[in-house]
Design a protein around this motif. Structure first.
Motif, mmCIF file in Angstrom:
data_model
loop_
_atom_site.group_PDB
_atom_site.id
_atom_site.type_symbol
_atom_site.label_atom_id
_atom_site.label_comp_id
_atom_site.label_asym_id
_atom_site.label_seq_id
_atom_site.Cartn_x
_atom_site.Cartn_y
_atom_site.Cartn_z
ATOM 1 N N ASN A 97 66.135 156.048 46.129
ATOM 2 C CA ASN A 97 65.934 155.756 47.550
ATOM 3 C C ASN A 97 67.108 156.265 48.391
ATOM 4 O O ASN A 97 68.109 155.570 48.572
ATOM 5 C CB ASN A 97 65.752 154.251 47.773
ATOM 6 C CG ASN A 97 65.298 153.932 49.175
ATOM 7 O OD1 ASN A 97 65.221 154.814 50.029
ATOM 8 N ND2 ASN A 97 64.982 152.668 49.420
ATOM 9 N N PRO A 98 66.986 157.466 48.945
ATOM 10 C CA PRO A 98 68.062 158.009 49.786
ATOM 11 C C PRO A 98 68.122 157.369 51.171
ATOM 12 O O PRO A 98 69.026 157.689 51.951
ATOM 13 C CB PRO A 98 67.696 159.496 49.886
ATOM 14 C CG PRO A 98 66.215 159.540 49.698
ATOM 15 C CD PRO A 98 65.896 158.442 48.725
ATOM 16 N N GLU A 99 67.182 156.469 51.484
ATOM 17 C CA GLU A 99 67.153 155.828 52.800
ATOM 18 C C GLU A 99 68.211 154.733 52.948
ATOM 19 O O GLU A 99 68.483 154.274 54.054
ATOM 20 C CB GLU A 99 65.767 155.216 53.059
ATOM 21 C CG GLU A 99 64.629 156.209 53.088
ATOM 22 C CD GLU A 99 64.540 156.957 54.406
ATOM 23 O OE1 GLU A 99 65.268 156.584 55.348
ATOM 24 O OE2 GLU A 99 63.753 157.910 54.487
ATOM 25 N N ILE A 100 68.794 154.290 51.824
ATOM 26 C CA ILE A 100 69.699 153.155 51.879
ATOM 27 C C ILE A 100 71.137 153.577 51.597
ATOM 28 O O ILE A 100 71.399 154.696 51.135
ATOM 29 C CB ILE A 100 69.277 152.060 50.875
ATOM 30 C CG1 ILE A 100 69.434 152.551 49.439
ATOM 31 C CG2 ILE A 100 67.845 151.612 51.140
ATOM 32 C CD1 ILE A 100 69.234 151.473 48.390
ATOM 33 N N SER A 101 72.067 152.672 51.864
ATOM 34 C CA SER A 101 73.480 152.908 51.587
ATOM 35 C C SER A 101 73.871 152.181 50.305
ATOM 36 O O SER A 101 73.598 150.985 50.162
ATOM 37 C CB SER A 101 74.328 152.394 52.759
ATOM 38 O OG SER A 101 75.706 152.407 52.433
ATOM 39 N N VAL A 102 74.495 152.906 49.380
ATOM 40 C CA VAL A 102 74.924 152.320 48.107
ATOM 41 C C VAL A 102 76.411 152.618 47.908
ATOM 42 O O VAL A 102 76.824 153.773 47.916
ATOM 43 C CB VAL A 102 74.126 152.877 46.910
ATOM 44 C CG1 VAL A 102 74.480 152.103 45.639
ATOM 45 C CG2 VAL A 102 72.630 152.816 47.170
ATOM 46 N N ARG A 109 70.595 155.775 44.450
ATOM 47 C CA ARG A 109 70.490 156.743 45.545
ATOM 48 C C ARG A 109 69.392 157.774 45.265
ATOM 49 O O ARG A 109 68.702 158.231 46.182
ATOM 50 C CB ARG A 109 71.823 157.465 45.743
ATOM 51 C CG ARG A 109 72.946 156.596 46.275
ATOM 52 C CD ARG A 109 74.152 157.458 46.632
ATOM 53 N NE ARG A 109 75.355 156.638 46.780
ATOM 54 C CZ ARG A 109 76.322 156.551 45.886
ATOM 55 N NH1 ARG A 109 76.236 157.259 44.758
ATOM 56 N NH2 ARG A 109 77.382 155.786 46.097
ATOM 57 N N ALA A 110 69.251 158.164 44.001
ATOM 58 C CA ALA A 110 68.225 159.144 43.648
ATOM 59 C C ALA A 110 66.826 158.574 43.870
ATOM 60 O O ALA A 110 65.898 159.310 44.223
ATOM 61 C CB ALA A 110 68.392 159.576 42.186
ATOM 62 N N TYR A 130 65.529 147.718 41.393
ATOM 63 C CA TYR A 130 64.437 147.115 42.152
ATOM 64 C C TYR A 130 64.838 146.821 43.594
ATOM 65 O O TYR A 130 64.039 147.010 44.516
ATOM 66 C CB TYR A 130 63.948 145.839 41.469
ATOM 67 C CG TYR A 130 62.894 146.089 40.420
ATOM 68 C CD1 TYR A 130 61.656 146.630 40.768
ATOM 69 C CD2 TYR A 130 63.119 145.800 39.084
ATOM 70 C CE1 TYR A 130 60.688 146.875 39.809
ATOM 71 C CE2 TYR A 130 62.150 146.034 38.119
ATOM 72 C CZ TYR A 130 60.934 146.576 38.487
ATOM 73 O OH TYR A 130 59.971 146.823 37.534
ATOM 74 N N LEU A 131 66.053 146.352 43.807
ATOM 75 C CA LEU A 131 66.493 146.060 45.172
ATOM 76 C C LEU A 131 66.622 147.349 45.985
ATOM 77 O O LEU A 131 66.249 147.395 47.162
ATOM 78 C CB LEU A 131 67.818 145.304 45.157
ATOM 79 C CG LEU A 131 67.747 143.873 44.624
ATOM 80 C CD1 LEU A 131 69.133 143.246 44.597
ATOM 81 C CD2 LEU A 131 66.797 143.018 45.460
ATOM 82 N N GLY A 132 67.148 148.385 45.360
ATOM 83 C CA GLY A 132 67.249 149.666 46.052
ATOM 84 C C GLY A 132 65.882 150.240 46.372
ATOM 85 O O GLY A 132 65.626 150.704 47.487
ATOM 86 N N ALA A 133 64.987 150.201 45.396
ATOM 87 C CA ALA A 133 63.639 150.715 45.612
ATOM 88 C C ALA A 133 62.892 149.908 46.662
ATOM 89 O O ALA A 133 62.069 150.450 47.414
ATOM 90 C CB ALA A 133 62.862 150.710 44.298
ATOM 91 N N ALA A 134 63.173 148.606 46.737
ATOM 92 C CA ALA A 134 62.498 147.729 47.689
ATOM 93 C C ALA A 134 62.997 147.906 49.112
ATOM 94 O O ALA A 134 62.351 147.440 50.057
ATOM 95 C CB ALA A 134 62.666 146.265 47.271
ATOM 96 N N LEU A 146 75.314 153.864 38.153
ATOM 97 C CA LEU A 146 74.181 153.095 38.672
ATOM 98 C C LEU A 146 73.952 153.414 40.149
ATOM 99 O O LEU A 146 72.806 153.543 40.595
ATOM 100 C CB LEU A 146 74.432 151.606 38.475
ATOM 101 C CG LEU A 146 73.322 150.661 38.963
ATOM 102 C CD1 LEU A 146 71.977 151.010 38.350
ATOM 103 C CD2 LEU A 146 73.693 149.207 38.653
ATOM 104 N N ALA A 147 75.029 153.556 40.913
ATOM 105 C CA ALA A 147 74.892 153.897 42.329
ATOM 106 C C ALA A 147 74.175 155.234 42.495
ATOM 107 O O ALA A 147 73.293 155.379 43.357
ATOM 108 C CB ALA A 147 76.264 153.942 42.993
ATOM 109 N N ASP A 148 74.522 156.216 41.672
ATOM 110 C CA ASP A 148 73.860 157.520 41.738
ATOM 111 C C ASP A 148 72.371 157.393 41.436
ATOM 112 O O ASP A 148 71.537 158.046 42.079
ATOM 113 C CB ASP A 148 74.503 158.494 40.746
ATOM 114 C CG ASP A 148 75.858 159.001 41.212
ATOM 115 O OD1 ASP A 148 76.188 158.814 42.400
ATOM 116 O OD2 ASP A 148 76.585 159.572 40.375
ATOM 117 N N ARG A 149 72.042 156.568 40.472
ATOM 118 C CA ARG A 149 70.628 156.392 40.097
ATOM 119 C C ARG A 149 69.847 155.720 41.219
ATOM 120 O O ARG A 149 68.716 156.120 41.522
ATOM 121 C CB ARG A 149 70.546 155.541 38.822
ATOM 122 C CG ARG A 149 69.147 155.399 38.272
ATOM 123 C CD ARG A 149 68.668 156.681 37.621
ATOM 124 N NE ARG A 149 67.273 156.560 37.200
ATOM 125 C CZ ARG A 149 66.232 157.019 37.900
ATOM 126 N NH1 ARG A 149 66.435 157.647 39.045
ATOM 127 N NH2 ARG A 149 65.012 156.871 37.464
#
Length: 247
Positions: A96-101, A93-94, A47-51, A88-91
């Protein structure tokens, strides 16, 4: 600023009057540490990545097992035996490629823990053992970094926010003394799958509120869920003036 893809990606959030572009930019500029990439960490990080949280650091020294798939929704059969943090990091990134994980697949402790906590804006405690929770709390108090704490077992869960920047906020140690607590894990006591999703998603919501400055975070409040009865209760928390960590 937000590029055209970000304006479209986050359009449903940008429509919210209390959130708007200001809130989205706050997320984009934030750096968040999620410790624990299991039942709580999976939904929280997704959710944080998608947000649109701009920089996510995911830490866990465990590997994916078959028994995890019942509740750790970021993983599938192909992830078995992979480090959880990396899978989890790969998921994320898949999605939301706009962010850094960044994935940290080792155990965080001592100076390494203190250093990484001091380098982020917020920490999510998605772990399942008291030793790590106490260590995270001490590091967050020392660095004056807000801590969003979640826990879930059997059919019960809880969430709170401990913000050492707030003079009246308690810390985790104010609620739970280090002596007398015994770890009881999901592998021993069991847990119903959707419960960890509910608690992890609540942690993500609290993180978004703290980072954006919108809404009223759970500072000084402990939210408790009985999933079998679908009842939420709230307890008021006060700082312990004698607390050896924050007092």
């Amino acid at each position: 600023m937000l590029n055209d893809d970000e304006l479209l990606r986050y359009s449903r959030q940008l429509l919210l009057p209390r959130f708007d572009v200001e809130g989205q930019l706050a997320l984009k500029q934030a750096r968040v540490l999620v410790v624990g990439c299991g039942g709580l960490g999976c939904p929280a990080a997704l959710y944080l990545g998608a947000a649109g949280v701009g920089n996510l650091v995911l830490a866990d020294d465990d590997r994916v097992e078959l028994a995890n798939l019942q509740r750790q929704v970021a993983f599938d059969q192909s992830a078995i035996d992979r480090p959880k943090a990396e899978a989890l990091a790969d998921r994320v990134r898949a999605i939301n490629p706009e962010i850094s994980v960044t994935a940290h697949a080792g155990r965080l402790e001592g100076d390494a823990l203190a250093a990484i906590v001091s380098d982020v804006d917020l920490v999510l405690d998605c772990t399942d053992n008291f030793n790590t929770r106490f260590a995270l709390n001490r590091a967050c108090v020392a660095a004056r970094v807000p801590l969003v704490s979640g826990a879930a077992i059997r059919g019960e869960g809880q969430v709170s926010v401990y913000d050492s920047r707030d003079e009246v906020s308690p810390c985790y140690h104010c609620l739970y003394p280090e002596q007398g607590n015994e770890d009881l894990t999901c592998s021993e006591a069991g847990v119903i799958g959707p419960l960890v999703g509910m608690i992890g998603a609540t942690q993500a919501m609290e993180a978004i509120k703290v980072l954006s400055g919108k809404g009223r975070p759970l500072v000084g409040r402990l939210l408790i869920l009985d999933a079998w009865q679908m009842e939420w209760r709230e307890m008021k928390l006060a700082r312990d003036p004698g607390c050896p960590v924050c007092g």
